[in-house]
Scaffold this active site. Structure first.
Site, PDB file in Angstrom:
ATOM      1  CB  ALA A  85      -0.906   0.012   1.226  1.00 45.55           C
ATOM      2  CG  ASP A  86       0.223   4.155  -3.098  1.00 46.99           C
ATOM      3  OD1 ASP A  86      -0.906   4.111  -2.568  1.00 46.99           O
ATOM      4  OD2 ASP A  86       0.387   4.318  -4.320  1.00 46.99           O
ATOM      5  CB  SER A  87       0.478   8.061   0.789  1.00 47.88           C
ATOM      6  OG  SER A  87       0.621   8.557  -0.523  1.00 47.88           O
ATOM      7  CG  ASP A  89      -2.918   1.680  -2.484  1.00 48.63           C
ATOM      8  OD1 ASP A  89      -3.825   1.907  -3.304  1.00 48.63           O
ATOM      9  OD2 ASP A  89      -1.810   1.209  -2.799  1.00 48.63           O
TER      10      ASP A  89
END
Length: 130
Positions: A85-87, A89
């Site tokens: 997960a990135d920011s 997400d």
């Protein structure tokens, strides 16, 4: 009465140590001593674990939001970053949790969420306060 000899510190009577923090001694000159306090990382925190139902529901929402494969294991200790997960997400996960549980998560609280268990604990706290 305390006496200082070399790098040893002795006391005339027993002293009970309370809330000990590391201190380093470094001599600038023979007759001068400097104290440098070092911050102590928090070793443990007392918190109430989230309900199992909440944790299971958060795991399901995280799997759905990240479109993880069926065999991917998601548990309370799973970190969003480790799940890919990135920011963006993470923001979508928080929005999904808000919708599913009927709560509103403040931005400062959302930024402190790193694991699935962090999210579940926050949700239980917000639902209890509601």
């Amino acid at each position: 009465m305390a006496s200082f000899a070399g790098s040893a510190l002795s006391f005339a009577r027993p002293v009970k140590a309370i809330n000990i923090k590391p201190v380093s001694f470094s001599g600038l000159r023979k007759d001068n001593v400097a104290f440098r306090l070092q911050p102590v990382p928090q070793r443990f925190a007392v918190c109430c674990p989230a309900k199992k139902e909440t944790l299971d529901q958060v795991c399901d929402i995280v799997k759905k939001q990240l479109a993880l494969a069926d065999g991917t294991e998601v548990s309370g200790s799973s970190k969003f970053q480790d799940l890919g997960a990135d920011s963006l997400d993470t923001v979508e996960i928080v929005m999904g949790l808000e919708e599913a549980f009927g709560i509103s998560v403040e931005e400062s609280s959302a930024q402190s969420i790193a694991t699935v268990e962090d999210a579940a604990n926050l949700i239980d706290d917000l639902v209890a306060a509601k």
